[in-house]
Design a protein around this motif. Structure first.
Motif, PDB file in Angstrom:
ATOM      1  N   HIS A 117     -45.997 125.011  32.270  1.00 25.31           N
ATOM      2  CA  HIS A 117     -45.872 124.625  33.519  1.00 25.31           C
ATOM      3  C   HIS A 117     -44.806 125.167  34.468  1.00 25.31           C
ATOM      4  N   HIS A 131     -50.444 125.643  41.663  1.00 26.29           N
ATOM      5  CA  HIS A 131     -51.231 124.620  42.088  1.00 26.29           C
ATOM      6  C   HIS A 131     -52.549 125.169  42.702  1.00 26.29           C
ATOM      7  N   GLU A 152     -52.333 124.253  37.641  1.00 22.53           N
ATOM      8  CA  GLU A 152     -52.023 123.005  37.714  1.00 22.53           C
ATOM      9  C   GLU A 152     -53.188 122.246  38.915  1.00 22.53           C
ATOM     10  N   HIS A 185     -51.971 117.426  37.673  1.00 22.01           N
ATOM     11  CA  HIS A 185     -50.384 116.948  38.419  1.00 22.01           C
ATOM     12  C   HIS A 185     -50.841 115.365  38.389  1.00 22.01           C
ATOM     13  N   HIS A 190     -46.304 115.355  34.257  1.00 24.35           N
ATOM     14  CA  HIS A 190     -45.396 113.991  34.840  1.00 24.35           C
ATOM     15  C   HIS A 190     -46.424 113.005  35.058  1.00 24.35           C
ATOM     16  N   HIS A 223     -39.644 114.220  38.966  1.00 20.59           N
ATOM     17  CA  HIS A 223     -40.651 113.544  38.206  1.00 20.59           C
ATOM     18  C   HIS A 223     -40.128 113.072  37.074  1.00 20.59           C
ATOM     19  N   ASP A 241     -41.755 122.707  34.886  1.00 20.36           N
ATOM     20  CA  ASP A 241     -42.303 122.602  36.444  1.00 20.36           C
ATOM     21  C   ASP A 241     -41.460 123.400  37.210  1.00 20.36           C
TER      22      ASP A 241
END
Ligand SMILES: [Zn+2]
Ligand SMILES: [Zn+2]
Length: 230
Positions: A7, A39, A72, A99, A126, A153, A176
């Motif tokens: 991630h 994303h 993600e 996500h 998360h 997170h 992340d």
């Protein structure tokens, strides 16, 4: 112990550095592979997955580091997760993160459960105050629950670990990272896993087995790095 991290973000979405810069730091930090998981949502999946695939091909060529295209899925309503995940896979994403219902954000209730039930999802990112039902669904589907290094997170890492262990759901640690400085090192990974409430022997199990299980499930082969000095 090889370091895995499924991630990470780049300038393809909201990261601060381009994929090659992120991958160079991964290599320096001892990662076994670079995973680019920018994303995507229903509107951006068609544009960004081909960019991620191309960036990973460039990293593999330039750095001789295995590079795995991923996504993600972010801010997608629960009922659309499966459709976007399938589309991301069709376009070449080999790992799918969702996500999840982090307390650092305002995701829709039901998102964790939808992601945990989806066979195209690998990691519920998360997942905040995840319920036992969602963790049990993740176990059934083989979806990993994420312990996160991202400060926004990470406040529920202890809860995620407790529920995952009690329901038998697999766990893994991700950075992340949105910038090179936030990528993991082996020492940092161990600190974060211990800090999430895992005992030392559980830390080893999470670090070694989780990544291999995920890779095996998707048929992704990562060559063993050559031993130092070889
Ligand atoms: Zn996220
Ligand atoms: Zn992220």
């Amino acid at each position: 112990m090889a370091l895995f991290d499924f991630h990470t973000h780049t300038t393809i979405s909201d990261g601060a550095a381009d994929p090659l810069t992120m991958a160079r730091r991964c290599l320096a930090n001892g990662y076994a592979a670079y995973v680019c998981s920018d994303h995507v949502d229903a509107a951006t999946v068609d544009l960004r997955v081909p960019q991620i695939v191309a960036a990973c091909a460039e990293v593999a060529r330039a750095l001789a580091l295995p590079a795995i295209p991923a996504v993600e899925i972010t801010r997608v309503p629960p009922e659309a997760v499966a459709r976007v995940a399938a589309q991301a896979r069709r376009l070449g994403a080999r790992v799918v993160v969702v996500h999840g219902e982090t307390l650092g954000d305002h995701p829709q209730p039901g998102l964790n459960l939808a992601a945990a039930r989806c066979p195209d999802v690998d990691i519920l990112g998360h997942p905040g105050l995840i319920t036992a039902a969602a963790a049990a669904a993740a176990r059934e589907s083989g979806v990993h629950l994420e312990i996160t290094a991202a400060p926004l997170h990470a406040m529920t890492n202890g809860h995620v670990v407790r529920v995952a262990l009690s329901e038998g759901a697999p766990l893994l640690l991700d950075s992340d990272a949105h910038r090179p400085d936030s990528l993991l090192t082996a020492a940092r990974a161990e600190q974060l896993l211990l800090g999430s409430g895992l005992r030392p022997e559980q830390v080893e199990a999470v670090r070694a087995r989780a990544a291999l299980a995920l890779l095996a499930r998707r048929g992704i082969e990562i060559p063993e790095p050559a031993p130092a000095g070889a």
